[in-house]
Design a protein around this motif. Structure first.
Motif, PDB file in Angstrom:
ATOM      1  N   LYS A 199      96.787 220.011 -30.638  1.00 30.72           N
ATOM      2  CA  LYS A 199      97.624 219.194 -29.759  1.00 30.72           C
ATOM      3  C   LYS A 199      98.872 218.651 -30.457  1.00 30.72           C
ATOM      4  CE  LYS A 199      93.719 217.636 -26.985  1.00 30.72           C
ATOM      5  NZ  LYS A 199      92.956 216.474 -26.534  1.00 30.72           N
ATOM      6  N   ILE A 200      99.009 218.906 -31.746  1.00 29.72           N
ATOM      7  CA  ILE A 200     100.123 218.342 -32.516  1.00 29.72           C
ATOM      8  C   ILE A 200     101.436 218.972 -32.056  1.00 29.72           C
ATOM      9  CG2 ILE A 200     101.149 218.141 -34.809  1.00 29.72           C
ATOM     10  CD1 ILE A 200      98.296 218.049 -35.923  1.00 29.72           C
ATOM     11  N   LYS A 201     102.410 218.106 -31.776  1.00 28.85           N
ATOM     12  CA  LYS A 201     103.733 218.557 -31.337  1.00 28.85           C
ATOM     13  C   LYS A 201     104.784 218.107 -32.337  1.00 28.85           C
ATOM     14  CE  LYS A 201     102.669 218.464 -26.437  1.00 28.85           C
ATOM     15  NZ  LYS A 201     103.047 217.954 -25.131  1.00 28.85           N
ATOM     16  N   ASP A 202     105.894 218.857 -32.383  1.00 28.83           N
ATOM     17  CA  ASP A 202     107.026 218.505 -33.227  1.00 28.83           C
ATOM     18  C   ASP A 202     107.707 217.269 -32.639  1.00 28.83           C
ATOM     19  OD1 ASP A 202     109.145 218.436 -34.962  1.00 28.83           O
ATOM     20  OD2 ASP A 202     110.084 220.279 -34.233  1.00 28.83           O
ATOM     21  N   GLY A 203     108.040 216.319 -33.489  1.00 26.68           N
ATOM     22  CA  GLY A 203     108.632 215.069 -33.019  1.00 26.68           C
ATOM     23  C   GLY A 203     110.004 215.233 -32.404  1.00 26.68           C
ATOM     24  N   THR A 204     110.798 216.187 -32.876  1.00 25.79           N
ATOM     25  CA  THR A 204     112.159 216.339 -32.358  1.00 25.79           C
ATOM     26  C   THR A 204     112.214 217.171 -31.081  1.00 25.79           C
ATOM     27  OG1 THR A 204     112.498 218.239 -33.824  1.00 25.79           O
ATOM     28  CG2 THR A 204     113.200 216.080 -34.635  1.00 25.79           C
ATOM     29  N   THR A 205     111.418 218.235 -31.011  1.00 26.82           N
ATOM     30  CA  THR A 205     111.487 219.112 -29.846  1.00 26.82           C
ATOM     31  C   THR A 205     110.391 218.824 -28.819  1.00 26.82           C
ATOM     32  OG1 THR A 205     110.086 220.782 -30.887  1.00 26.82           O
ATOM     33  CG2 THR A 205     112.479 220.989 -31.199  1.00 26.82           C
ATOM     34  N   ASN A 206     109.381 218.066 -29.221  1.00 22.37           N
ATOM     35  CA  ASN A 206     108.233 217.742 -28.366  1.00 22.37           C
ATOM     36  C   ASN A 206     107.507 219.006 -27.897  1.00 22.37           C
ATOM     37  OD1 ASN A 206     106.497 215.841 -27.299  1.00 22.37           O
ATOM     38  ND2 ASN A 206     107.517 215.836 -25.315  1.00 22.37           N
ATOM     39  N   ARG A 207     107.509 220.031 -28.762  1.00 22.13           N
ATOM     40  CA  ARG A 207     106.812 221.285 -28.482  1.00 22.13           C
ATOM     41  C   ARG A 207     105.891 221.597 -29.646  1.00 22.13           C
ATOM     42  NH1 ARG A 207     110.803 225.917 -26.728  1.00 22.13           N
ATOM     43  NH2 ARG A 207     108.834 226.753 -26.019  1.00 22.13           N
ATOM     44  N   ARG A 208     104.870 222.383 -29.366  1.00 22.18           N
ATOM     45  CA  ARG A 208     103.979 222.811 -30.434  1.00 22.18           C
ATOM     46  C   ARG A 208     104.632 223.944 -31.221  1.00 22.18           C
ATOM     47  NH1 ARG A 208      98.378 224.346 -28.579  1.00 22.18           N
ATOM     48  NH2 ARG A 208      99.513 225.744 -27.249  1.00 22.18           N
ATOM     49  N   GLY A 209     104.345 223.988 -32.510  1.00 21.96           N
ATOM     50  CA  GLY A 209     104.913 225.023 -33.365  1.00 21.96           C
ATOM     51  C   GLY A 209     104.281 226.388 -33.119  1.00 21.96           C
ATOM     52  N   LYS A 210     104.950 227.431 -33.582  1.00 26.85           N
ATOM     53  CA  LYS A 210     104.458 228.795 -33.398  1.00 26.85           C
ATOM     54  C   LYS A 210     103.118 228.989 -34.095  1.00 26.85           C
ATOM     55  CE  LYS A 210     109.009 230.903 -33.061  1.00 26.85           C
ATOM     56  NZ  LYS A 210     109.966 231.822 -33.695  1.00 26.85           N
ATOM     57  N   ARG A 211     102.981 228.435 -35.292  1.00 23.93           N
ATOM     58  CA  ARG A 211     101.726 228.585 -36.034  1.00 23.93           C
ATOM     59  C   ARG A 211     100.583 227.866 -35.324  1.00 23.93           C
ATOM     60  NH1 ARG A 211     102.569 227.704 -42.313  1.00 23.93           N
ATOM     61  NH2 ARG A 211     100.849 229.173 -42.433  1.00 23.93           N
ATOM     62  N   THR A 212     100.875 226.723 -34.725  1.00 23.70           N
ATOM     63  CA  THR A 212      99.844 225.988 -33.998  1.00 23.70           C
ATOM     64  C   THR A 212      99.371 226.793 -32.795  1.00 23.70           C
ATOM     65  OG1 THR A 212     100.825 223.901 -34.686  1.00 23.70           O
ATOM     66  CG2 THR A 212      99.330 223.817 -32.812  1.00 23.70           C
ATOM     67  N   ILE A 213     100.291 227.402 -32.101  1.00 23.25           N
ATOM     68  CA  ILE A 213      99.948 228.220 -30.938  1.00 23.25           C
ATOM     69  C   ILE A 213      99.119 229.434 -31.362  1.00 23.25           C
ATOM     70  CG2 ILE A 213     100.912 229.702 -29.120  1.00 23.25           C
ATOM     71  CD1 ILE A 213     103.272 227.660 -29.009  1.00 23.25           C
ATOM     72  N   VAL A 214      99.505 230.076 -32.471  1.00 21.55           N
ATOM     73  CA  VAL A 214      98.752 231.237 -32.969  1.00 21.55           C
ATOM     74  C   VAL A 214      97.352 230.807 -33.408  1.00 21.55           C
ATOM     75  CG1 VAL A 214      98.656 232.959 -34.807  1.00 21.55           C
ATOM     76  CG2 VAL A 214     100.787 232.558 -33.603  1.00 21.55           C
ATOM     77  N   LYS A 215      97.245 229.651 -34.066  1.00 20.70           N
ATOM     78  CA  LYS A 215      95.933 229.168 -34.494  1.00 20.70           C
ATOM     79  C   LYS A 215      95.041 228.885 -33.295  1.00 20.70           C
ATOM     80  CE  LYS A 215      97.409 227.034 -38.803  1.00 20.70           C
ATOM     81  NZ  LYS A 215      97.573 225.748 -39.503  1.00 20.70           N
ATOM     82  N   GLU A 216      95.605 228.357 -32.233  1.00 19.65           N
ATOM     83  CA  GLU A 216      94.798 228.101 -31.040  1.00 19.65           C
ATOM     84  C   GLU A 216      94.333 229.407 -30.406  1.00 19.65           C
ATOM     85  OE1 GLU A 216      94.649 225.383 -27.052  1.00 19.65           O
ATOM     86  OE2 GLU A 216      96.611 225.969 -27.794  1.00 19.65           O
ATOM     87  N   LYS A 217      95.208 230.412 -30.374  1.00 25.42           N
ATOM     88  CA  LYS A 217      94.815 231.716 -29.836  1.00 25.42           C
ATOM     89  C   LYS A 217      93.708 232.336 -30.682  1.00 25.42           C
ATOM     90  CE  LYS A 217      99.132 232.852 -27.555  1.00 25.42           C
ATOM     91  NZ  LYS A 217     100.278 233.766 -27.484  1.00 25.42           N
ATOM     92  N   LEU A 218      93.809 232.178 -32.010  1.00 22.58           N
ATOM     93  CA  LEU A 218      92.771 232.680 -32.893  1.00 22.58           C
ATOM     94  C   LEU A 218      91.462 231.956 -32.635  1.00 22.58           C
ATOM     95  CD1 LEU A 218      91.828 234.395 -35.288  1.00 22.58           C
ATOM     96  CD2 LEU A 218      92.600 232.548 -36.787  1.00 22.58           C
ATOM     97  N   TYR A 219      91.508 230.640 -32.466  1.00 24.81           N
ATOM     98  CA  TYR A 219      90.300 229.874 -32.145  1.00 24.81           C
ATOM     99  C   TYR A 219      89.671 230.380 -30.851  1.00 24.81           C
ATOM    100  CZ  TYR A 219      87.397 226.408 -29.987  1.00 24.81           C
ATOM    101  OH  TYR A 219      86.356 225.811 -29.333  1.00 24.81           O
ATOM    102  N   LYS A 220      90.480 230.584 -29.823  1.00 29.62           N
ATOM    103  CA  LYS A 220      89.951 231.037 -28.533  1.00 29.62           C
ATOM    104  C   LYS A 220      89.294 232.406 -28.654  1.00 29.62           C
ATOM    105  CE  LYS A 220      92.877 228.306 -25.499  1.00 29.62           C
ATOM    106  NZ  LYS A 220      93.902 228.335 -24.451  1.00 29.62           N
ATOM    107  N   TYR A 221      89.883 233.282 -29.480  1.00 24.46           N
ATOM    108  CA  TYR A 221      89.301 234.605 -29.685  1.00 24.46           C
ATOM    109  C   TYR A 221      87.963 234.497 -30.416  1.00 24.46           C
ATOM    110  CZ  TYR A 221      88.584 239.325 -31.368  1.00 24.46           C
ATOM    111  OH  TYR A 221      88.032 240.543 -31.652  1.00 24.46           O
TER     112      TYR A 221
END
Length: 89
Positions: free
Chosen positions: A17-39
């Motif tokens: 759930k961690i988001k970047d403070g300036t863009t208020n979006r999750r980083g690419k690595r965070t998104i990939v890690k979540e996809k890996l977790y789901k798999y």
């Protein structure tokens, strides 16, 4: 094994759930890690339907400790008391 344990830690500690403070979006690595977790979670659920990462996978017989392809233990001290006021919602 490191990927499996890392993905479970990633999810249990709400790092997905961690988001970047300036863009208020999750980083690419965070998104990939979540996809890996789901798999990984989907593969574990093929072995253990209804798998919950916060609870141990039970065994029905002692021999299953050596024959099951995946087992998961939640290590908690014997005097552990859960504070429900700080639980996930």
């Amino acid at each position: 094994m490191d990927l499996i344990l890392g993905s479970i830690c990633f999810r249990l500690n709400n790092k997905h759930k961690i988001k970047d403070g300036t863009t208020n979006r999750r980083g690419k690595r965070t998104i990939v890690k979540e996809k890996l977790y789901k798999y990984i979670n989907s593969k574990i659920r093929e072995l253990h339907p209804g798998f919950n990462i916060g609870e141990s996978t039970g065994i029905s017989q002692i021999e299953e400790r050596w024959t099951l392809p995946y087992s998961h233990w939640s290590f908690k001290p014997s005097n552990y008391v859960r504070d429900t006021s700080k639980a996930k919602k």
